[in-house]
Structures are given as structure tokens and as C-alpha cells.
Motif scaffolding. Structure first.
Motif, PDB file in Angstrom:
ATOM      1  N   SER A   1      68.513 134.701  70.289  1.00 12.38           N
ATOM      2  CA  SER A   1      68.371 133.666  71.310  1.00 12.38           C
ATOM      3  C   SER A   1      67.759 134.176  72.605  1.00 12.38           C
ATOM      4  CB  SER A   1      69.778 133.139  71.603  1.00 12.38           C
ATOM      5  OG  SER A   1      69.772 132.228  72.661  1.00 12.38           O
TER       6      SER A   1
ATOM      7  N   ALA B   1      70.532 129.639  69.105  1.00 12.95           N
ATOM      8  CA  ALA B   1      71.269 130.340  68.050  1.00 12.95           C
ATOM      9  C   ALA B   1      72.490 129.558  67.573  1.00 12.95           C
ATOM     10  CB  ALA B   1      71.700 131.711  68.557  1.00 12.95           C
TER      11      ALA B   1
ATOM     12  N   SER C   1      68.773 132.573  75.256  1.00  7.48           N
ATOM     13  CA  SER C   1      69.734 131.996  76.203  1.00  7.48           C
ATOM     14  C   SER C   1      70.234 132.991  77.229  1.00  7.48           C
ATOM     15  CB  SER C   1      70.933 131.414  75.456  1.00  7.48           C
ATOM     16  OG  SER C   1      70.600 130.156  74.933  1.00  7.48           O
ATOM     17  N   LYS C   2      70.763 134.124  76.752  1.00  3.87           N
ATOM     18  CA  LYS C   2      71.400 135.057  77.670  1.00  3.87           C
ATOM     19  C   LYS C   2      70.397 136.064  78.218  1.00  3.87           C
ATOM     20  CE  LYS C   2      74.720 132.680  76.107  1.00  3.87           C
ATOM     21  NZ  LYS C   2      76.114 132.737  75.776  1.00  3.87           N
TER      22      LYS C   2
ATOM     23  N   ASN D   1      80.636 138.796  70.677  1.00  2.00           N
ATOM     24  CA  ASN D   1      81.382 137.810  71.432  1.00  2.00           C
ATOM     25  C   ASN D   1      82.610 137.497  70.576  1.00  2.00           C
ATOM     26  OD1 ASN D   1      82.361 135.670  72.884  1.00  2.00           O
ATOM     27  ND2 ASN D   1      80.765 134.225  72.272  1.00  2.00           N
TER      28      ASN D   1
ATOM     29  N   ASP E   1      74.264 137.962  64.011  1.00  2.00           N
ATOM     30  CA  ASP E   1      74.005 137.273  65.278  1.00  2.00           C
ATOM     31  C   ASP E   1      73.774 138.327  66.361  1.00  2.00           C
ATOM     32  OD1 ASP E   1      74.198 135.897  67.709  1.00  2.00           O
ATOM     33  OD2 ASP E   1      75.702 134.499  66.960  1.00  2.00           O
TER      34      ASP E   1
ATOM     35  N   TYR F   1      73.152 138.759  71.938  1.00  2.00           N
ATOM     36  CA  TYR F   1      73.362 139.582  73.143  1.00  2.00           C
ATOM     37  C   TYR F   1      72.659 140.933  73.054  1.00  2.00           C
ATOM     38  CZ  TYR F   1      76.840 136.027  74.064  1.00  2.00           C
ATOM     39  OH  TYR F   1      77.454 134.821  74.285  1.00  2.00           O
TER      40      TYR F   1
ATOM     41  N   ARG G   1      66.905 126.045  76.204  1.00  2.00           N
ATOM     42  CA  ARG G   1      67.079 126.033  74.742  1.00  2.00           C
ATOM     43  C   ARG G   1      65.910 126.662  73.966  1.00  2.00           C
ATOM     44  NH1 ARG G   1      71.144 126.762  74.382  1.00  2.00           N
ATOM     45  NH2 ARG G   1      71.263 126.202  72.183  1.00  2.00           N
TER      46      ARG G   1
HETATM   47  N1  PLP Z   1      75.820 133.345  69.327  1.00  2.00           N
HETATM   48  C1  PLP Z   1      76.788 133.826  70.100  1.00  2.00           C
HETATM   49  C2  PLP Z   1      77.543 135.009  69.636  1.00  2.00           C
HETATM   50  C3  PLP Z   1      77.106 133.223  71.316  1.00  2.00           C
HETATM   51  O1  PLP Z   1      78.090 133.708  72.065  1.00  2.00           O
HETATM   52  C4  PLP Z   1      76.362 132.096  71.740  1.00  2.00           C
HETATM   53  C5  PLP Z   1      76.644 131.403  73.004  1.00  2.00           C
HETATM   54  O2  PLP Z   1      77.553 131.664  73.737  1.00  2.00           O
HETATM   55  C6  PLP Z   1      75.380 131.630  70.912  1.00  2.00           C
HETATM   56  C7  PLP Z   1      75.124 132.269  69.716  1.00  2.00           C
HETATM   57  C8  PLP Z   1      74.622 130.396  71.278  1.00  2.00           C
HETATM   58  O3  PLP Z   1      73.359 130.668  71.716  1.00  2.00           O
HETATM   59  P1  PLP Z   1      72.336 129.522  72.043  1.00  2.00           P
HETATM   60  O4  PLP Z   1      72.493 129.190  73.487  1.00  2.00           O
HETATM   61  O5  PLP Z   1      71.013 130.131  71.724  1.00  2.00           O
HETATM   62  O6  PLP Z   1      72.618 128.339  71.183  1.00  2.00           O
END
Ligand code: PLP
Length: 407
Positions: free
Chosen positions: A244, A107, A246-247, A185, A213, A216, A255
Motif C-alpha cells: 500500500s 491493501a 497509505s502509510k 500490525n 502483507d 508497512y 487510496r
Molecule cells: N494492512 C495492514 C496490516 C494494515 O494495518 C492496514 C491499515 O491499517 C492495511 C493493510 C490497509 O491499508 P490500505 O489503507 O491500503 O487499505
């Protein structure tokens, strides 16, 4: 003679995380015996779960066999993953066609690249405080003036404060691009249906586009809160969603992410389909697709077993958040977030500023957090603690805060 992009010199000096690292390094050098605990950067710590690891292995094994080997794939992503993601949206009541899903390497890159399909004279509005990438990508692309006292000229800051439950009022004038992040965030606030409806209405009336976005979204446990902007009627005409693994899956190092650009999306000078076409063109031109191995992991993550395992990770981090939040509240510190998000947002006690509290927490407790001021002017006086961490470290950090922090 080559010349540098002058917009880079506009970027406010010292990106947040390098400055945190610098101060932490200096403290460690002066106090070599101090055991520092980090509740700062939002990076996952728990290992990837078995079903997803099996999916990744399968992706590797396919590369070892000439019959299943694949080279370049579609830059938009593999069909099975796009279908699985569209299926996930369908479950939460959002109608997304697989062809509207663009798989990516995360993301962060999508949220910084997305601005490139919009006019350079677009007026940009961001939540304040915000994930820094939205602002910095527009600074580098020349959509702002200089930073004056922590605010870029030409950028519209939508204040998120205790008074508005950390969700902004609609912009007063006409803006073109609106970045929203929910769960947020750094504040941990989650937008309600009504709040998002207000922005969708604004965007449709003003020909604006919302860049939403939802990195989360998996942390939302309250079933009344929307996990996607497309749960709001009409959002497919005015919103792009970036998200994403990711989390959710612990893929911060692996990735994998995605962006939804609906075919119905339009803007002032672009009929339905134009922006979808432009993002397709952008990705085909500048991106060769996410790793096919990683995409196999993504498909496994979205299987019923994968989903259950990911929920286990989310629950673990949310329990960390609860531990942090409860301890701070018991000390009389005002805390927000952390219930449907992996971030706890606290008011620096005693009217301290963000960096003052950073130094205090570091020197008294040897705990590193993130100063709210680093996310925008309205973050001043606030502080972010991340719930990503091993349980024993979170418990140790909380014990130190309870016993050593002088208030
Ligand atoms: N969007 C937000 C709000 C985030 O806090 C983060 C990462 O901390 C990302 C995107 C990045 O995500 P990615 O790891 O998929 O690049």
C-alpha cells in the motif's frame, strides 16, 4: 424471500474500533473538559508532500483536456505505475514483472478479496494477534465455525508471543492459506530472512500459499531485514504480496495499493499461471481500476524526489515511535516494536488485561490506544500505541503518561 448471509452473524460482536469509539464517546460525555489525545487507529496525520501533490494535480489536469482525458483504464492498473512498482522491487533484489503487479484502491480491499480465488474449504492460518481483516474476510466467506471464547473454530491461530519474538512457529498440521504481516500490525515485529525462509519452505512442501502483507515495509530501516517476501528464494512459487501507499505516502484518504500475484505461483490444484489468471479474472470482473488521478500520484511518489519526501514522512513517524517507546521504557513498562514499524506494542503493566489498561489510560491520561485483545487471543494483556500523529500531540500524550499514569 431474501435471506442474509448467516456468516455475518458469526463475526465477533463489536468490531474493535467502534468499541474504542463508544468508550471514548462515553468518557467525553461524562468529562466534557477532558482533551483526548488519540494514539489508537493507525491513520496518517501529516500532509502529502509536494512532488506527490504535483503528480496528483497533473492527473487532474489530464482529465480537463480532451487530448489527454482518459475514462476507464485497465483494471490491473496503468502501465507506468506497474513498471515503477516492478522497478522498486528490482532495487530491493526481487524480480517482479510489471504484468504481475495489480494496482488497487488499497491493501484492505485486496487483503479481504484475495481469499475469493481459493477453495472455500481451505484451512486458514493467521498470526495471533493479527490485523482483523484476514480473519473477518474468511469468517464471512464461510471458512470458519463459530467464535468460541474469542477463537473461531476451524481457524489456525499461530501465536506470536514474547517467547518467539512475536513471529510464529510453523503450523503443526497442514494448512492451505497462511497470512503473514511484516512489519506487523499490531506488534511492530519484523520477520527476518530466516523466519520467512522457514515459511516459504513449508508452503512449497505443503502446496500452501502465503498471503504476505507488507503495508508497512517502508518503515524498515534495518538493512538486514527483508522488505518483501520475494527477497526469499522460491517465494514467487508460493506467495502473494499485498501492499500500500497509505502509510508510505500518506494516502490513507487518497487510496492506492497493489498486489503481486507472480506467474510462477502455484497451489495444490493450480499449475504456474493459474492463480495469476484467476486474480486477473477476479479484478476484471469486480473492479474497474484505481482512480487514474491517484495512480498519477503513485508514479510521482516512486520518482527519486517522491521517494526522498516519503522517507521524510517515515522518519518523522519513526521518531514519534522512539519518543513513545523511550518514555514507556523509562517508566518500567515492557515495550516491543517501534524501531522498524510505526507501532509500539506494550505489556499492560501490573498484569492488567488489555481493556483494563485502555480504561486506565483514558481516565488517568485522556489518551486513547488500542487494546491488544482486539487483534486476537494472544493479544490479551498487551496494548498498541500508534506513532501516527502530530509531534506535539505525541509529546503531550507522553508527558501525560509520565506524570499521570499510576503504576
Ligand atoms: N494492512 C495492514 C496490516 C494494515 O494495518 C492496514 C491499515 O491499517 C492495511 C493493510 C490497509 O491499508 P490500505 O489503507 O491500503 O487499505
Amino acid at each position: 424471500m431474501a435471506r442474509i448471509n448467516p456468516n455475518y452473524s458469526r463475526l465477533a460482536a463489536g468490531y474493535l474500533f467502534p468499541e474504542i469509539a463508544r468508550r471514548t464517546r462515553e468518557f467525553s460525555a461524562a468529562n466534557p473538559d477532558a482533551q483526548i489525545l488519540r494514539l489508537g487507529i493507525g491513520d496518517t496525520t501529516e500532509s502529502i508532500t509536494p512532488t506527490i501533490i504535483a503528480g496528483l494535480h497533473e492527473g487532474v489536469d489530464r482529465q480537463a483536456n480532451v487530448a489527454t482525458y482518459s475514462g476507464y483504464g485497465d483494471s490491473e492498473g496503468k502501465g507506468d505505475l506497474r513498471e515503477s512498482l516492478a522497478g522498486w522491487y528490482d532495487e530491493i533484489g526481487a524480480k517482479i514483472d510489471p504484468s504481475e503487479v495489480f494496482v488497487s484502491d488499497g491493501a484492505k480491499s485486496d487483503s479481504s478479496n484475495i481469499q475469493s480465488i481459493f477453495s472455500t474449504d481451505s484451512v486458514v492460518a493467521v498470526q495471533d494477534p493479527a490485523y482483523p481483516v484476514y480473519v473477518d474476510s474468511n469468517v464471512v466467506s464461510g471458512r470458519t465455525g463459530d467464535s468460541v471464547e474469542g477463537r473461531y473454530e476451524g481457524l489456525v491461530y499461530m501465536a506470536c508471543t514474547e517467547e518467539n519474538d512475536f513471529f510464529p512457529a510453523l503450523p503443526e498440521g497442514k494448512v492451505d492459506l497462511i497470512y503473514l504481516c511484516s512489519p506487523n500490525n499490531p506488534t511492530g515485529a519484523v520477520a527476518t530472512h530466516e523466519q520467512l525462509e522457514g515459511f516459504v519452505k513449508y508452503a512449497r512442501e505443503n502446496g500452501a500459499v502465503i498471503l504476505f502483507d507488507s503495508a508497512y515495509a517502508a518503515f524498515i530501516t534495518d538493512p538486514t531485514l527483508p522488505r518483501s517476501i520475494y527477497e526469499i528464494e522460491g517465494a514467487e512459487e508460493c506467495a502473494i504480496e499485498i501492499s500500500s501507499f497509505s502509510k508510505w505516502a500518506g494516502f490513507t484518504g487518497v487510496r492506492l495499493g497493489w498486489t503481486i500475484v507472480p506467474k510462477a505461483l502455484r497451489c495444490e490444484d493450480g499449475e504456474a499461471g493459474v492463480l495469476h489468471g484467476l486474480w486477473t479474472r477476479r479484478q476484471n470482473t469486480f473492479f474497474n481500476g484505481a482512480s487514474c488521478i491517484v495512480q498519477a500520484g503513485g508514479v510521482a511518489a516512486l520518482s527519486p524526489e517522491g521517494r526522498q519526501e516519503m522517507q521524510g514522512l517515515v522518519t518523522y513517524y519513526l521518531e514519534n515511535a522512539r519518543i513513545i517507546r523511550d518514555a514507556l521504557a523509562e517508566l518500567g513498562i515492557t515495550v516491543f516494536g517501534g524501531d522498524n514499524a510505526p507501532y509500539v506494542w506494550l505489556q499492560a503493566p501490573g498484569g492488567m488485561d488489555s481493556w483494563g489498561f485502555f480504561d486506565k489510560l483514558l481516565t488517568e491520561c485522556h489518551v486513547v490506544g488500542t487494546p491488544g485483545a482486539g487483534f486476537g487471543p494472544s493479544g490479551e494483556g498487551y496494548f498498541r500505541l500508534s506513532a501516527f500523529g502530530h509531534r506535539e500531540n505525541v509529546e503531550e500524550a507522553v508527558a501525560r503518561i509520565r506524570t499521570r499514569l499510576t503504576l
